[in-house]
Design an enzyme around this catalytic site. Structure first.
Site, PDB file in Angstrom:
ATOM      1  N   HIS A   1       0.936  -0.938  -0.002  1.00 25.53           N
ATOM      2  CA  HIS A   1       0.004   0.080  -0.130  1.00 25.53           C
ATOM      3  C   HIS A   1       0.764   1.389  -0.031  1.00 25.53           C
ATOM      4  O   HIS A   1       1.853   1.368   0.877  1.00 25.53           O
ATOM      5  CB  HIS A   1      -1.019   0.156   1.160  1.00 25.53           C
ATOM      6  CG  HIS A   1      -1.984   1.098   1.121  1.00 25.53           C
ATOM      7  ND1 HIS A   1      -3.119   1.113   0.428  1.00 25.53           N
ATOM      8  CD2 HIS A   1      -1.959   2.494   1.825  1.00 25.53           C
ATOM      9  CE1 HIS A   1      -3.790   2.088   0.545  1.00 25.53           C
ATOM     10  NE2 HIS A   1      -3.326   3.024   1.453  1.00 25.53           N
TER      11      HIS A   1
ATOM     12  N   CYS B   1      32.114  20.100   2.028  1.00 27.96           N
ATOM     13  CA  CYS B   1      32.040  19.015   2.875  1.00 27.96           C
ATOM     14  C   CYS B   1      32.627  19.525   4.481  1.00 27.96           C
ATOM     15  O   CYS B   1      32.032  19.005   5.304  1.00 27.96           O
ATOM     16  CB  CYS B   1      32.547  17.704   2.473  1.00 27.96           C
ATOM     17  SG  CYS B   1      34.178  17.811   2.109  1.00 27.96           S
TER      18      CYS B   1
ATOM     19  N   ASP C   1      -6.852  -2.755   3.660  1.00 28.40           N
ATOM     20  CA  ASP C   1      -5.915  -2.035   4.034  1.00 28.40           C
ATOM     21  C   ASP C   1      -5.865  -1.376   5.736  1.00 28.40           C
ATOM     22  O   ASP C   1      -5.637  -0.457   6.099  1.00 28.40           O
ATOM     23  CB  ASP C   1      -5.788  -0.698   3.214  1.00 28.40           C
ATOM     24  CG  ASP C   1      -7.254   0.063   3.217  1.00 28.40           C
ATOM     25  OD1 ASP C   1      -8.042  -0.421   4.120  1.00 28.40           O
ATOM     26  OD2 ASP C   1      -7.349   0.936   2.663  1.00 28.40           O
TER      27      ASP C   1
END
Length: 862
Positions: A106, A667, A142
């Site tokens: 789902h 970084c 569901d």
């Protein structure tokens, strides 16, 4: 395990294929009946394998399961039902029949958004997190117990298609396979769904998708993107029904000047501009729509709404007429019910679905030497005649009759697929095991690398220009750092080639015999290198130079948004005489190319620079695939502590550099500055004064200090990051907005009064955002504790004239690099790498060689 697969679509097909690869026996496939003479992909795949395929239009009548359907199912003896993308109602007699029951996919984080339009409602509600659930099917289909859930970030401009393609499809397939594996191992959980937070929304249909204009712009945007492509959010205007697609809230720099489009019920009339249709919410904020579908089904650019039909029709050359007929044959195969494809034949009115759009795009790509069409192109030219005109314009490079929707195109780059990865790895493996590269001496290998460095130097201005165009790096910085340090790196490691040596080790003797034990340092084999977009050439060089010096071969995956210097580098390796197959470059997506490199059984080492989240995933893949070596340089939130006894002029200068160097796309950028209370205000005053002197503009202009951010998604992320800071109460001293000019330019930004609990105090911006926090005078251990209170440990810094304080702080800071009275000072001979969740392993210096070598012990008895 014996499995029955019940479902449909490409998703069902992929789950089916992966389950078979895992060794499960698929005893039967149940899918939907053929539509317009076309079988569902799941059924087609199963038929190829000789697996029984059943195509039932229904499973029950008048609420009761059909006995003959149940009987045929039961005869298969399935131990588990797997329902990937199942659109039919399956009766409980089938759901409960197998020993292990049934699991179903789902596309939402249950219990939120139960129902068939879950993805639509995730977007319509503006959820920040989406994902999927795999649960044990029950009579509610569901509401059953949860087995597995995975979540992802929902991006501001996500649509149903982008969210599905980026995460729900690829990760959903992996999730289904993982769920079956858990069941087979007896480890699958059954977690009852909570009722708290449960929602159910109805199926989105065209009649329910009308736009309500009495709401804010963000809600209207969410409604449009939540209904894009199906069923399509619509309104009435100009005496017809208009459906809107491709909506965005990114309207920075847009001026609502153009032709007014009156919309009944709207807070203000829309405005048709060159960028598209600007709409307004009841909060007076704007959103932009880029495509409009007219009532007759024709899709147009919103910017062309008031323009007439194209006046000029291209006259095709003989070669283009041949291409047109070949494309006509493609349409005929996709549309079997159409007796003859004419210029007026409409692709969608003839029965084509979204899956057919993908097929058409792929077949045209193969037919036209890799021409990249967008799915959008098919929607915007849905009749065959219009499609051919669009196609020919693209082939001639004359898209949109000279008014291209993209401002600048540098070039077109091929997008590598999984098959390309396999070919590249095979070439690298052959070059390593059988080629000249493994046979030449270490000194000759070094000579080739020196030659490569010389060629890079000869082409340094070209490489710097490409870096400026591709990554937005300021040219002068690209020449000195991006390219300059790359050249230095290859020269440094070229010198190491003939100095990689083992040891002789005294061990206990085997009297009356004697022993000689020695170690050899050997290359590991084929290495995969995955590099980021902030320093495209330099990050490539840091890893590749050490890798080649050690004698390995390499497959390089540059960042998808910055592949160009990597491709130029590959060209220079051939000119340098490095044998074919030693260096391979694959431009492509991380989820496809990077993932395949991590999973590939013939790759023996991965070097990665990027986010911590992706690094964890790569590390896991390397472990599962073949326990390959891995080194990771990951995220950072580097602290910079500035004491009152510092050289304040230098601290301001280097503090600026620590944040704004390379547009903050660095970084080791200082993610948070801690400034001692007695100099805090003066430090901030001087910083703001310097920020206002910075020239933001064209990176090719030698006077520019600050170029554009790397790509649009990152620009949006930076704006959201700053909004977080303001919302939580930090003081925005300057910046925080997109620069009002074409391009992805963002203002250098300064925040003060940042407290430890705030989002911007903990999360990396990876952009030009200075985060300043105070600390009390003399409170040394307290500020160290705050600086170390992060899961990152890439770099850090301290400014003080007190040598004892500097040494004490450098001892206590938990980071792989500590800068004292300087910042950003890296060198090819100095090892570079992080602690904690900033990763492990080193680039640069002798330590980097060990990442690409393995030690073999050899013992002789004599």
């Amino acid at each position: 395990m014996k499995i029955a697969v019940i479902g449909q679509s490409l998703f069902g097909q992929e789950v089916y294929c992966h389950l078979r690869k895992e060794g499960h026996e698929v005893v039967g496939v149940f899918t939907v009946p053929d539509k317009d003479g076309k079988a569902d992909p799941l059924g087609l795949e199963a038929e190829k394998d000789g697996v029984p395929v059943f195509k039932y239009s229904r499973w029950r009548a008048k609420g009761q399961a059909l006995p003959d359907v149940v009987a045929k199912y039961q005869a298969l003896g399935a131990e588990l039902n797997v329902l990937p993308f199942c659109s039919q109602f399956i009766p409980m007699e089938i759901i409960s029949a197998p020993r292990h029951g049934s699991i179903i996919y789902h596309p939402s984080l249950l219990p939120r958004h139960r129902g068939a339009s879950a993805i639509n409602w995730t977007l319509i509600h503006g959820d920040k997190k989406g994902g999927f659930s795999i649960f044990w099917a029950d009579d509610g289909l569901d509401t059953g117990d949860l087995l597995l859930q995975k979540e992802c970030e929902v991006l501001p401009d996500d649509t149903v298609s982008t969210l599905y393609n980026r995460f729900l499809f690829p990760e959903g397939i992996k999730g289904m396979v993982q769920a079956v594996r858990l069941i087979a191992e007896g480890k699958a959980p059954r977690l009852p769904q909570p009722e708290e937070g449960a929602t159910y929304e109805g199926i989105q249909k065209k009649e329910t998708a009308k736009i309500n204009w009495d709401q804010p712009a963000e809600a209207i945007h969410n409604w449009i993107r939540g209904n894009d492509k199906v069923p399509g959010a619509w309104t009435e205007a100009c005496e017809q029904k208009l459906t809107f697609f491709n909506s965005t809230l990114n309207t920075s720099g847009l001026v609502p000047e153009g032709d007014a489009l009156p919309i009944p019920g709207a807070h203000r009339p829309g405005v048709v501009t060159k960028a598209g249709l600007i709409l307004f919410g009841n909060d007076d904020k704007m959103l932009l729509v880029k495509n409009i579908q007219l009532e007759d089904g024709k899709m147009i650019l919103a910017s062309n709404f008031f323009k007439g039909a194209a006046s000029s029709v291209l006259e095709l050359t003989e070669a283009e007429l041949v291409t047109a007929e070949a494309v006509r044959s493609v349409w005929q195969r996709i549309l079997p019910k159409v007796l003859e494809v004419e210029d007026s034949t409409d692709f969608f009115k003839s029965g084509a679905a979204s899956v057919d759009v993908v097929r058409l795009v792929e077949e045209v790509k193969e037919l036209c030497d890799g021409l990249e069409l967008e799915n959008e192109d098919v929607y915007m030219a849905s009749t065959f005649g219009d499609f051919i005109q669009l196609l020919v314009r693209k082939l001639r490079g004359d898209d949109e009759e000279g008014e291209c929707s993209i401002d600048y195109v540098i070039c077109q780059v091929s997008l590598a697929q999984v098959t390309d990865v396999d070919k590249a790895v095979a070439a690298a493996k052959d070059a390593f095991e059988n080629g000249r590269w493994g046979k030449i001496s270490a000194r000759d290998r070094g000579r080739l690398m020196y030659r490569l460095a010389d060629l890079m130097e000869q082409h340094q201005e070209e490489l710097a220009t490409i870096e400026a165009l591709d990554a937005g790096a300021v040219y002068t910085l690209a020449l000195k750092t991006h390219v300059g340090m790359s050249i230095q790196t290859f020269r440094y490691f070229a010198g190491w080639c003939d100095k990689i040596q083992g040891s002789t080790i005294p061990i206990n003797q085997a009297r009356p015999n004697r022993n000689l034990t020695l170690t050899r340092k050997e290359p590991v084999g084929v290495c995969g290198i995955i590099i980021p977009w902030n320093y495209p050439l330099m990050m490539l060089s840091w890893k590749t130079a050490a890798c080649l010096a050690a004698g390995n071969t390499v497959v390089i995956k540059p960042a998808q948004v910055t592949p160009l210097t990597a491709l130029k580098f590959a060209e220079l390796t051939l000119k340098a005489g490095i044998p074919k197959g030693v260096v391979n470059v694959l431009p492509g997506s991380g989820s496809l190319v990077g993932q395949r490199l991590s999973d590939h059984p013939d790759v023996r080492k991965i070097g990665f620079t990027g986010s911590t989240e992706v690094g964890k995933h790569i590390m896991k893949s390397c472990a599962i695939s073949n326990v390959k070596k891995v080194s990771l340089e990951l995220g950072g939130k580097s602290p910079l502590i500035i004491f009152a006894d510092c050289d304040l002029n230098k601290a301001v200068q280097m503090g600026m550099s620590s944040v704004f160097f390379n547009k903050g796309e660095n970084c080791i950028a200082a993610g948070r500055l801690f400034v001692e209370d007695s100099i805090h205000d003066e430090f901030v005053r001087r910083v703001v004064e310097e920020v206002r002197k910075m020239k933001v503009g064209n990176p090719l202009d030698r006077d520019t200090d600050h170029g554009p951010q790397n790509h649009h998604a990152h620009l949006v992320k930076l704006m959201e990051y700053c909004q977080h800071g303001v919302k939580e109460g930090a003081t925005l001293v300057c910046g925080g907005n997109q620069v009002p000019r074409p391009g992805f330019f963002f203002e250098p930004t300064v925040f003060t009064d940042v407290e430890d609990h705030m989002f911007i105090a903990k999360e990396e911006s990876f952009g030009p955002v200075m985060i300043i926090s105070r600390f009390a005078d003399g409170d040394l251990d307290a500020v160290l504790s705050r600086a170390n209170a992060t899961e990152f440990g890439l770099a850090s810094g301290v400014f003080t004239r007190d040598i004892n304080k500097a040494l004490y702080v450098s001892d206590k800071l938990q980071a792989g690099t500590v800068f004292v009275n300087t910042y950003n000072k890296t060198d090819v001979a100095a090892p570079f790498g992080g602690f904690k969740q900033s990763g492990f392993g080193k680039d640069l210096g002798e330590a980097a060689l060990n990442e690409y070598l393995r030690v073999k012990t050899v013992t002789f008895e004599y």
